[in-house]
Enzyme design. Structure first.
Site, PDB file in Angstrom:
ATOM      1  CG  ASP A  36      34.293  41.801  39.329  1.00  3.85           C
ATOM      2  OD1 ASP A  36      33.631  40.751  39.350  1.00  3.85           O
ATOM      3  OD2 ASP A  36      34.614  42.385  38.285  1.00  3.85           O
ATOM      4  CE  LYS A  62      46.501  46.792  48.284  1.00  3.62           C
ATOM      5  NZ  LYS A  62      47.555  45.965  48.916  1.00  3.62           N
ATOM      6  CG  ASP A 101      46.916  42.945  50.048  1.00  4.15           C
ATOM      7  OD1 ASP A 101      46.210  43.472  50.941  1.00  4.15           O
ATOM      8  OD2 ASP A 101      48.129  43.217  49.910  1.00  4.15           O
ATOM      9  CG  ASP A 151      33.730  35.942  40.283  1.00  3.90           C
ATOM     10  OD1 ASP A 151      32.566  36.242  40.619  1.00  3.90           O
ATOM     11  OD2 ASP A 151      34.111  35.916  39.095  1.00  3.90           O
TER      12      ASP A 151
END
Ligand code: NAD
Length: 368
Positions: free
Chosen positions: A249, A192, A225, A253
């Site tokens: 993380d 980011k 994002d 997933d």
């Protein structure tokens, strides 16, 4: 030349059940491909606590530092839920990761054609998907200081610190570029940088590593994002994604679940190269010890088998044999074999853990 060495740590719950199937595969490679591994087995997690009062004995830690690869099943279970935090089964796994300094966590998201309809996304979005998320594992916001809950004025404040050094970013970036060279030769770095200084540094260092040593690999940058959206919209645009501990993380997933069941997902955690040039390495399925099905023969061994395929590729330089094993899994699935987790609520005729392992070995035989 000595045979390559593997330390097997089956652990708790379904860990030993799925690992038994991996042992069949390892034995097959010894007999049929003349690839003999020196395999030793030891305890980790709750079973290690039962035997030694600690989830990872110092001797086991020492062995893990010596071998070419560690293969772990799973740790934990309700029996150990009330133990003190310092001796919980998961601490054994965390100690392995920390002391082996496994900074690069590889999480593939691969969709076998036979399971494409099992995904929550449309078949054409996921069929043939094969991407790899490289997550920085030993630094970033989960480790940075200061951290804690403090009093500030008349209220409390919770603090965690995102902190990355140039060398930490450099080494994980190198690991991603090296991986890309063995795959589709593309890396997308996610951070980011628009709102975080650590993201600005991340982007600069990844770009520098690329420009200095990996110009042959295609590099792009994406805000994390936006990356999450693109992963759901059209995941096949990616090859290797490299990102920090926190974003990794979440993104790994999400990406992994594009492809179906937890019982299908392997992982690798790699560290710095040892004297023999191989990286320190721990391979494990993403799933836990599944106490709800332990002992019933329902566990899907494929995640653990595919973790061994990753070991063949990344620790033992047998990419061709890793592909053979992945193809064997693909064939078994294409033939319609399913453990219960791959059948959904009202699935009929599931095969057992050992039947799935035997079928994979038979498919390996058929590949010769
Ligand atoms: P879990 O992954 O063990 O199980 C979640 C669900 O997925 C369960 O319904 C389980 O039956 C199913 N499942 C998992 N693996 C499967 C497989 N191979 N085949 C078929 N079904 C499978 O997660 P959980 O229930 O949250 O945790 C159980 C224990 O495992 C806890 O003690 C937890 O701390 C531990 N855990 C360990 C690890 C690890 O060792 N790396 C990871 C996650 C959880």
């Amino acid at each position: 030349m000595t045979n390559p060495s593997i330390l097997i740590l089956p652990g708790d719950g379904i860990g030993p059940e799925v690992m038994a199937e991996v042992r069949k595969v390892i034995d097959w490679y010894g007999v049929k491909r003349d690839m003999v591994f020196n395999v030793t087995e030891d305890l980790v997690g709750g079973v290690a606590y039962d035997a030694h009062g600690t989830p990872l004995h110092d001797d086991t830690m020492e062995k893990a530092q010596q071998v070419d690869a560690v293969l772990l099943g799973a740790v934990g279970g309700p029996k150990y839920d009330d133990l003190d935090f310092s001796v919980k089964p998961e601490r054994g796994l965390l100690r392995l990761r920390k002391e082996m300094d496994l900074f690069s966590n590889l999480r593939p998201a691969q969709c076998f054609d036979a399971l494409a309809d099992f995904s929550s996304l449309k078949r054409d979005v996921v069929a043939g998907l094969d991407i790899m998320i490289v997550r920085e594992l030993t630094s970033g916001i989960y480790f940075g200081e200061p951290r804690g809950i403090f009093e500030e004025g008349n209220e409390r404040v919770g603090i965690n610190t995102q902190r990355y050094t140039e060398s930490e970013i450099d080494r994980v970036a190198r690991s991603a570029f090296e991986l890309a060279r063995r795959r589709g030769n593309k890396v997308c770095s996610m951070e980011k940088a628009n709102v975080m200084e650590s993201g600005i540094l991340w982007r600069e260092v990844v770009q520098k590593v690329h420009d200095e040593d990996y110009q042959d690999v295609e590099l792009s940058h994406m805000y994390a994002d936006a990356g999450a959206m693109q992963l759901c919209r059209w995941p096949k645009q990616f090859d290797v994604i490299v990102t920090d501990n926190l974003f990794g993380d979440l993104l790994s997933d999400a990406a992994a679940m594009l492809t179906g069941s937890l019982g299908m997902l392997p992982s690798a955690s790699l560290g710095a190269p040892m004297a023999n040039g191989r990286p320190k390495a721990l391979y494990e399925p993403v799933h836990g010890s599944a106490p709800d099905i332990a002992g019933t023969g329902k566990a899907n061994p494929i995640a653990c088998v595919l973790s061994f395929a990753m070991a063949l590729r990344y620790s033992f330089d047998h990419g061709d044999e890793a592909t053979r094993l992945e193809d064997a899994v693909e064939k078994v699935l294409a033939d319609g074999l399913r453990t219960a987790d791959l059948l959904g609520e009202d699935g009929v005729n599931p095969v057992s853990t050992s039947q799935m392992g035997d079928a994979i070995v038979a498919a390996l035989d058929a590949s010769l």
